[in-house]
Design an enzyme around this catalytic site. Structure first.
Site, PDB file in Angstrom:
ATOM      1  N   ARG A   1       8.053 -33.195  11.641  1.00 28.10           N
ATOM      2  CA  ARG A   1       7.281 -32.492  12.676  1.00 28.10           C
ATOM      3  C   ARG A   1       6.742 -31.164  12.148  1.00 28.10           C
ATOM      4  O   ARG A   1       5.646 -30.727  12.519  1.00 28.10           O
ATOM      5  CB  ARG A   1       8.109 -32.288  13.953  1.00 28.10           C
ATOM      6  CG  ARG A   1       9.254 -31.306  13.847  1.00 28.10           C
ATOM      7  CD  ARG A   1      10.077 -31.308  15.136  1.00 28.10           C
ATOM      8  NE  ARG A   1      11.059 -30.241  15.190  1.00 28.10           N
ATOM      9  CZ  ARG A   1      12.209 -30.230  14.492  1.00 28.10           C
ATOM     10  NH1 ARG A   1      12.501 -31.222  13.661  1.00 28.10           N
ATOM     11  NH2 ARG A   1      13.056 -29.231  14.619  1.00 28.10           N
ATOM     12  N   HIS A   2       7.493 -30.529  11.261  1.00 26.23           N
ATOM     13  CA  HIS A   2       7.018 -29.255  10.711  1.00 26.23           C
ATOM     14  C   HIS A   2       5.926 -29.487   9.673  1.00 26.23           C
ATOM     15  O   HIS A   2       4.954 -28.726   9.610  1.00 26.23           O
ATOM     16  CB  HIS A   2       8.189 -28.464  10.118  1.00 26.23           C
ATOM     17  CG  HIS A   2       9.172 -28.037  11.171  1.00 26.23           C
ATOM     18  ND1 HIS A   2       8.783 -27.394  12.333  1.00 26.23           N
ATOM     19  CD2 HIS A   2      10.515 -28.172  11.253  1.00 26.23           C
ATOM     20  CE1 HIS A   2       9.850 -27.150  13.077  1.00 26.23           C
ATOM     21  NE2 HIS A   2      10.923 -27.625  12.446  1.00 26.23           N
TER      22      HIS A   2
ATOM     23  N   HIS B   1      10.640 -23.676   9.357  1.00 25.50           N
ATOM     24  CA  HIS B   1       9.647 -24.317  10.223  1.00 25.50           C
ATOM     25  C   HIS B   1       8.223 -24.215   9.690  1.00 25.50           C
ATOM     26  O   HIS B   1       7.429 -25.143   9.871  1.00 25.50           O
ATOM     27  CB  HIS B   1       9.659 -23.678  11.613  1.00 25.50           C
ATOM     28  CG  HIS B   1      10.920 -23.949  12.395  1.00 25.50           C
ATOM     29  ND1 HIS B   1      10.960 -23.958  13.768  1.00 25.50           N
ATOM     30  CD2 HIS B   1      12.190 -24.214  11.992  1.00 25.50           C
ATOM     31  CE1 HIS B   1      12.190 -24.219  14.189  1.00 25.50           C
ATOM     32  NE2 HIS B   1      12.954 -24.370  13.122  1.00 25.50           N
TER      33      HIS B   1
ATOM     34  N   ASP C   1       0.864  -1.179   0.000  1.00 25.78           N
ATOM     35  CA  ASP C   1       0.000   0.000   0.000  1.00 25.78           C
ATOM     36  C   ASP C   1       0.906   1.237   0.000  1.00 25.78           C
ATOM     37  O   ASP C   1       2.135   1.127  -0.203  1.00 25.78           O
ATOM     38  CB  ASP C   1      -0.994  -0.027   1.172  1.00 25.78           C
ATOM     39  CG  ASP C   1      -0.348   0.309   2.519  1.00 25.78           C
ATOM     40  OD1 ASP C   1       0.906   0.385   2.593  1.00 25.78           O
ATOM     41  OD2 ASP C   1      -1.093   0.485   3.493  1.00 25.78           O
ATOM     42  N   HIS C   2       0.309   2.416   0.220  1.00 31.39           N
ATOM     43  CA  HIS C   2       1.098   3.657   0.188  1.00 31.39           C
ATOM     44  C   HIS C   2       2.203   3.667   1.252  1.00 31.39           C
ATOM     45  O   HIS C   2       3.262   4.235   1.033  1.00 31.39           O
ATOM     46  CB  HIS C   2       0.177   4.873   0.353  1.00 31.39           C
ATOM     47  CG  HIS C   2      -0.698   4.804   1.565  1.00 31.39           C
ATOM     48  ND1 HIS C   2      -1.765   3.929   1.661  1.00 31.39           N
ATOM     49  CD2 HIS C   2      -0.664   5.475   2.743  1.00 31.39           C
ATOM     50  CE1 HIS C   2      -2.355   4.085   2.837  1.00 31.39           C
ATOM     51  NE2 HIS C   2      -1.699   5.017   3.510  1.00 31.39           N
TER      52      HIS C   2
ATOM     53  N   CYS D   1       3.208  -2.997   3.916  1.00 34.08           N
ATOM     54  CA  CYS D   1       2.378  -1.830   4.217  1.00 34.08           C
ATOM     55  C   CYS D   1       3.145  -1.001   5.246  1.00 34.08           C
ATOM     56  O   CYS D   1       4.357  -1.180   5.394  1.00 34.08           O
ATOM     57  CB  CYS D   1       0.965  -2.220   4.668  1.00 34.08           C
ATOM     58  SG  CYS D   1       0.834  -3.086   6.244  1.00 34.08           S
ATOM     59  N   GLY D   2       2.488  -0.084   5.932  1.00 32.71           N
ATOM     60  CA  GLY D   2       3.224   0.760   6.865  1.00 32.71           C
ATOM     61  C   GLY D   2       3.868  -0.049   7.975  1.00 32.71           C
ATOM     62  O   GLY D   2       5.045   0.124   8.294  1.00 32.71           O
ATOM     63  N   THR D   3       3.071  -0.922   8.579  1.00 34.03           N
ATOM     64  CA  THR D   3       3.564  -1.764   9.671  1.00 34.03           C
ATOM     65  C   THR D   3       3.791  -3.212   9.255  1.00 34.03           C
ATOM     66  O   THR D   3       4.449  -3.959   9.984  1.00 34.03           O
ATOM     67  CB  THR D   3       2.528  -1.795  10.812  1.00 34.03           C
ATOM     68  OG1 THR D   3       1.296  -2.308  10.267  1.00 34.03           O
ATOM     69  CG2 THR D   3       2.295  -0.402  11.395  1.00 34.03           C
ATOM     70  N   GLY D   4       3.194  -3.625   8.173  1.00 34.39           N
ATOM     71  CA  GLY D   4       3.182  -5.035   7.771  1.00 34.39           C
ATOM     72  C   GLY D   4       2.055  -5.813   8.434  1.00 34.39           C
ATOM     73  O   GLY D   4       1.822  -6.980   8.102  1.00 34.39           O
ATOM     74  N   ILE D   5       1.360  -5.171   9.353  1.00 35.59           N
ATOM     75  CA  ILE D   5       0.356  -5.898  10.147  1.00 35.59           C
ATOM     76  C   ILE D   5      -0.943  -6.113   9.353  1.00 35.59           C
ATOM     77  O   ILE D   5      -1.405  -7.247   9.185  1.00 35.59           O
ATOM     78  CB  ILE D   5       0.082  -5.168  11.481  1.00 35.59           C
ATOM     79  CG1 ILE D   5       1.354  -5.138  12.333  1.00 35.59           C
ATOM     80  CG2 ILE D   5      -1.057  -5.857  12.238  1.00 35.59           C
ATOM     81  CD1 ILE D   5       1.264  -4.266  13.584  1.00 35.59           C
ATOM     82  N   GLY D   6      -1.531  -5.027   8.874  1.00 30.89           N
ATOM     83  CA  GLY D   6      -2.814  -5.166   8.167  1.00 30.89           C
ATOM     84  C   GLY D   6      -2.693  -6.046   6.938  1.00 30.89           C
ATOM     85  O   GLY D   6      -3.574  -6.888   6.661  1.00 30.89           O
TER      86      GLY D   6
HETATM   87  C1  RB5 Z   1      -1.821   3.054   6.380  1.00 30.92           C
HETATM   88  O1  RB5 Z   1      -1.817   4.312   6.974  1.00 30.92           O
HETATM   89  C2  RB5 Z   1      -1.502   1.978   7.405  1.00 30.92           C
HETATM   90  O2  RB5 Z   1      -2.593   1.799   8.240  1.00 30.92           O
HETATM   91  C3  RB5 Z   1      -1.133   0.685   6.708  1.00 30.92           C
HETATM   92  O3  RB5 Z   1      -0.052   0.888   5.858  1.00 30.92           O
HETATM   93  C4  RB5 Z   1      -0.738  -0.457   7.615  1.00 30.92           C
HETATM   94  O4  RB5 Z   1       0.225  -0.080   8.526  1.00 30.92           O
HETATM   95  C5  RB5 Z   1      -1.842  -1.191   8.229  1.00 30.92           C
HETATM   96  O5  RB5 Z   1      -1.677  -2.151   8.988  1.00 30.92           O
END
Ligand code: RB5
Length: 142
Positions: A132-133, A97, A7-8, A64-69
């Site tokens: 196991r893996h 693993h 994403d951005h 993405c910004g954090t990689g989380i979403g």
């Molecule tokens: C975008 O602002 C941000 O929310 C997205 O890049 C990401 O970090 C979401 O998890």
């Protein structure tokens, strides 16, 4: 073939990764986004994840910004094992693993120098094929 998307918040890091993949002579398919204009990460997570589960691409990279979403979204698709890694130990371990098929990173978390080492570690580490893996991975899909 490597599927890649962002994403951005991940666009600038993706540009560095694309240059790096080209330098290594690795083929990729870029699913966007193509600028720093605000956009929705699930669109790109789903495009890359679908390319991997369909077999069009062997592996994927999502930023993405954090990689989380973007990693949460990818992991909702059956057959995807997307690992959010900000260090080389995790990138190696998740290939050995978990046989992770997508690497996720946060462009606002990690610098390009480390990110490229993480990419190389992820791409260059084969699955261990340990019984196991294999058993644990199959339990993920039960
Ligand atoms: C975008 O602002 C941000 O929310 C997205 O890049 C990401 O970090 C979401 O998890």
């Amino acid at each position: 073939m490597i599927a890649i998307g962002c994403d951005h918040g991940g666009y600038e890091l993706k540009k560095e990764i694309l240059k790096h993949l080209e330098g290594r002579g690795l083929e990729y398919k870029d699913f966007g986004t193509d600028s720093t204009a605000s956009c929705d990460y699930p669109v790109f997570a789903k495009a890359v994840a679908n390319a991997v589960v369909s077999g069009e691409c062997e592996t994927g990279i999502l930023i993405c910004g954090t990689g989380i979403g973007i990693s949460i979204t990818a992991n909702k698709i059956k057959g995807i094992r997307c690992a959010l890694c900000h260090d080389c130990f995790s990138a190696e371990a998740t290939r050995l693993h978990n046989n992770a098929n997508i690497l996720a990173m946060g462009g606002r978390i990690v610098g390009a120098g480390l990110a490229l080492k993480i990419v190389d570690t992820f791409l260059d580490t084969p699955f261990s094929n340990d019984e196991r893996h294999i058993r644990r991975i199959s339990q993920m899909e039960d």
